[in-house]
Write a protein that holds these residues in place. Sequence first.
Motif, PDB file in Angstrom:
ATOM      1  N   VAL A 146      48.667  52.635  39.616  1.00 52.86           N
ATOM      2  CA  VAL A 146      47.473  51.951  39.116  1.00 52.86           C
ATOM      3  C   VAL A 146      47.439  50.486  39.525  1.00 52.86           C
ATOM      4  CG1 VAL A 146      46.192  51.336  37.032  1.00 52.86           C
ATOM      5  CG2 VAL A 146      47.334  53.562  37.182  1.00 52.86           C
ATOM      6  N   SER A 147      48.599  49.837  39.588  1.00 55.25           N
ATOM      7  CA  SER A 147      48.630  48.412  39.932  1.00 55.25           C
ATOM      8  C   SER A 147      48.111  48.149  41.335  1.00 55.25           C
ATOM      9  CB  SER A 147      50.054  47.875  39.793  1.00 55.25           C
ATOM     10  OG  SER A 147      50.923  48.522  40.720  1.00 55.25           O
ATOM     11  N   LYS A 148      48.134  49.161  42.199  1.00 54.84           N
ATOM     12  CA  LYS A 148      47.649  48.997  43.565  1.00 54.84           C
ATOM     13  C   LYS A 148      46.217  49.488  43.731  1.00 54.84           C
ATOM     14  CE  LYS A 148      52.283  49.599  45.528  1.00 54.84           C
ATOM     15  NZ  LYS A 148      53.137  50.386  46.452  1.00 54.84           N
ATOM     16  N   LEU A 149      45.572  49.886  42.622  1.00 52.13           N
ATOM     17  CA  LEU A 149      44.240  50.477  42.683  1.00 52.13           C
ATOM     18  C   LEU A 149      43.220  49.693  41.871  1.00 52.13           C
ATOM     19  CD1 LEU A 149      45.361  54.201  42.324  1.00 52.13           C
ATOM     20  CD2 LEU A 149      44.627  53.065  44.425  1.00 52.13           C
ATOM     21  N   VAL A 150      43.431  48.395  41.711  1.00 56.27           N
ATOM     22  CA  VAL A 150      42.465  47.530  41.025  1.00 56.27           C
ATOM     23  C   VAL A 150      41.179  47.519  41.842  1.00 56.27           C
ATOM     24  CG1 VAL A 150      41.971  45.202  40.229  1.00 56.27           C
ATOM     25  CG2 VAL A 150      44.309  46.129  40.051  1.00 56.27           C
ATOM     26  N   PRO A 151      40.023  47.862  41.267  1.00 57.35           N
ATOM     27  CA  PRO A 151      38.794  48.017  42.049  1.00 57.35           C
ATOM     28  C   PRO A 151      38.462  46.834  42.944  1.00 57.35           C
ATOM     29  CG  PRO A 151      38.475  48.923  39.873  1.00 57.35           C
ATOM     30  CD  PRO A 151      39.821  48.278  39.861  1.00 57.35           C
ATOM     31  N   LYS A 152      38.624  45.621  42.451  1.00 60.33           N
ATOM     32  CA  LYS A 152      38.303  44.444  43.259  1.00 60.33           C
ATOM     33  C   LYS A 152      39.207  44.379  44.490  1.00 60.33           C
ATOM     34  CE  LYS A 152      37.967  39.392  43.082  1.00 60.33           C
ATOM     35  NZ  LYS A 152      38.106  38.182  42.224  1.00 60.33           N
ATOM     36  N   ASP A 153      40.492  44.670  44.304  1.00 63.41           N
ATOM     37  CA  ASP A 153      41.427  44.632  45.420  1.00 63.41           C
ATOM     38  C   ASP A 153      41.165  45.777  46.402  1.00 63.41           C
ATOM     39  OD1 ASP A 153      42.596  42.474  44.202  1.00 63.41           O
ATOM     40  OD2 ASP A 153      44.206  43.663  43.256  1.00 63.41           O
ATOM     41  N   VAL A 154      40.819  46.950  45.867  1.00 61.39           N
ATOM     42  CA  VAL A 154      40.493  48.084  46.740  1.00 61.39           C
ATOM     43  C   VAL A 154      39.275  47.749  47.601  1.00 61.39           C
ATOM     44  CG1 VAL A 154      39.653  50.470  46.795  1.00 61.39           C
ATOM     45  CG2 VAL A 154      41.505  49.826  45.235  1.00 61.39           C
ATOM     46  N   ALA A 155      38.268  47.117  46.995  1.00 58.24           N
ATOM     47  CA  ALA A 155      37.072  46.725  47.745  1.00 58.24           C
ATOM     48  C   ALA A 155      37.434  45.771  48.877  1.00 58.24           C
ATOM     49  CB  ALA A 155      36.051  46.088  46.814  1.00 58.24           C
ATOM     50  N   GLN A 156      38.336  44.822  48.580  1.00 56.67           N
ATOM     51  CA  GLN A 156      38.776  43.889  49.614  1.00 56.67           C
ATOM     52  C   GLN A 156      39.488  44.628  50.752  1.00 56.67           C
ATOM     53  OE1 GLN A 156      38.236  40.770  50.054  1.00 56.67           O
ATOM     54  NE2 GLN A 156      39.744  40.215  51.617  1.00 56.67           N
TER      55      GLN A 156
END
Length: 621
Positions: free
Chosen positions: A156-166
């Motif tokens: 989950v720590s690698k799947l933060v929506p904002k970071d995924v969008a980036q």
Amino acid sequence: MDAEATPLTTDWVDLTKDSALIRHVPIRIPPPTATTALKPNSSTSYSPEEESIEARITRIKEDESEVKRFFSITFSADRIVALRKLYLTELGELTALHFDAFTQDEKVDYLLLKNYLTKSIDQLDLLEQRKPDIFNLLPFAWPVTQLLQARQRVEVSKLVPKDVAQDLDVSARQAEGARKMIETGNLTASSKAAAYRTAEAARELLSHLAEFYAFFHGYDPQFDWWTTEPYHRLVEEIHLLISAITTHLIQPRGSESDEIIGDAIGRDALLSALAAEYIPYSPEELIRLAWDHYDWCLTEMRAAATELLGYTGPEHWRTALELVKSDVSDPGISHMEFIKSLVDEGAAYVKSHGLVTVPQLAEQTYRMTMISPDAQKLNPFFLGGQDIEVSYPSSREMDHPTKLMTMRANNRPMCRATVFHEMIPGHRLQMFMAARHRPYRQLFGTAFYTEGWAVYWEMLLWARGDFFVSPEARIGTLFWRMHRCARIIFSVKFHLGEASAEDCVRFLMDKVGHERLMAEGEVRRSLMVPAEYGPLYQAGYLLGAMQLWKLREEVIGTGGSSCREGEENEKAFHDRVLRAGEMPIEMLRALILGKELTKGYKTEWKFAGDPEVAAFAGNIR
């Protein structure tokens, strides 16, 4: 941070004011860390010495399936590391076992498993060699793969929506940059085959991305808000990149749109593949062997042509073959009924002559399907196995010349020569029995066993003298026997770098009498990247049949059903082959004849001498 581990940041691209020029930066791929790969066999509940070899094979097959299911991206570094660890661990445990304490069946299984693990490691090495092309043309493949596998592990720590969008946005820009460099000629592949494989890898990523997006879409409002636009832009850019790879690297302007692109593996790799199949011949020896048998076929073809036409000549066999090709069924239900009658004929013949056991279910529960026009580009003739798949013209999706060519290629005498190859006593019976007798050995399936068994029956029914009686019937089956010879010659020569794909097509037309469309389909199916079959698959038809023929002679002699005292009869021999399960024929020979086996067993069985070539024409009734 490790110098090779590039973070997912906008530093990956040159975000200049001129957004039309995006710098392409090839990514160096770091080796997976210990935390990213599975650790097979790290805590087993059994002692290796207590596990039977059969149970070991079954477990390894399931363990391998689990690794491949979890690491579903075929070219990911984590998948390769996990599989390599699995294979090496199992190979180490296997070689530590006390081989001499095994029964003959267990020794065979030991050698089959050892061979399988070794071959699987070699295949991983080949995949490693091919990865640089993929990651050079798809610079976004590494970060996208890491993102997809983070979802697979629910990190989950690698799947933060904002970071995924980036991450998706950066990957889209990388895809755009690679495409523009390809279009301007500043980025190329090492070969057309490499470009083709890369395009397939991009399509694979698209399918995994769709699963990734569907997992969150509609369930997480934050995910939808952040990622919808960059996700769709990345998908669009990958499609555009695939188009650029196809247009500029696979089929440049002026090249044929339906070009057959193969990938020759070279002589050393062929020798390794032959060793894995327990074939003690060099590639050059196989070519000579195939030519010898082709000459026998040509002699028999000329004799049948003389009987059919009433005259002789150096090329009159081609005239006779053209006459045979004109004997076609009407389109539609008529051809289906004819194929069904041939299936029934093959099963009735082997039962009435007591040649092999045919379970009632095997004979009664197969189905018939039609091969689509697109699929006929790869499989221009009917196929079989569990069911019979019929290849014949489509009324709406084929032009008139193609319809006529397809009908000629699926003429009645040539169909009669191979329907039993696909069904009973061929692949249908073979697959039915393999699923019920030592099914764990399906892991060791090989064309030399699978296709060799079916071609062996072509030889046996010819040699009996009462199945292919008319000249038309003999010409039909001899066409296929010449085809089996040609498969060895053109496929081995291609992989030796001595023939192009077009050379192979012309060879099939000139030496066998194929229609152009059919020859192209055969070569495409045999050699096209990504390969549907291994480099020795086409050679396995005739060579596997020769091995079985030689083994038959060793077990029951040359007299067919009249056996020497104390030896098996013909039906018992065939039943025993089917009940042994799938494996290279030399291992089957060691099992049936009780040959001495050692841990480091290597093949020395020369199965294809002159007497065998002569025996194919003999009457064994």
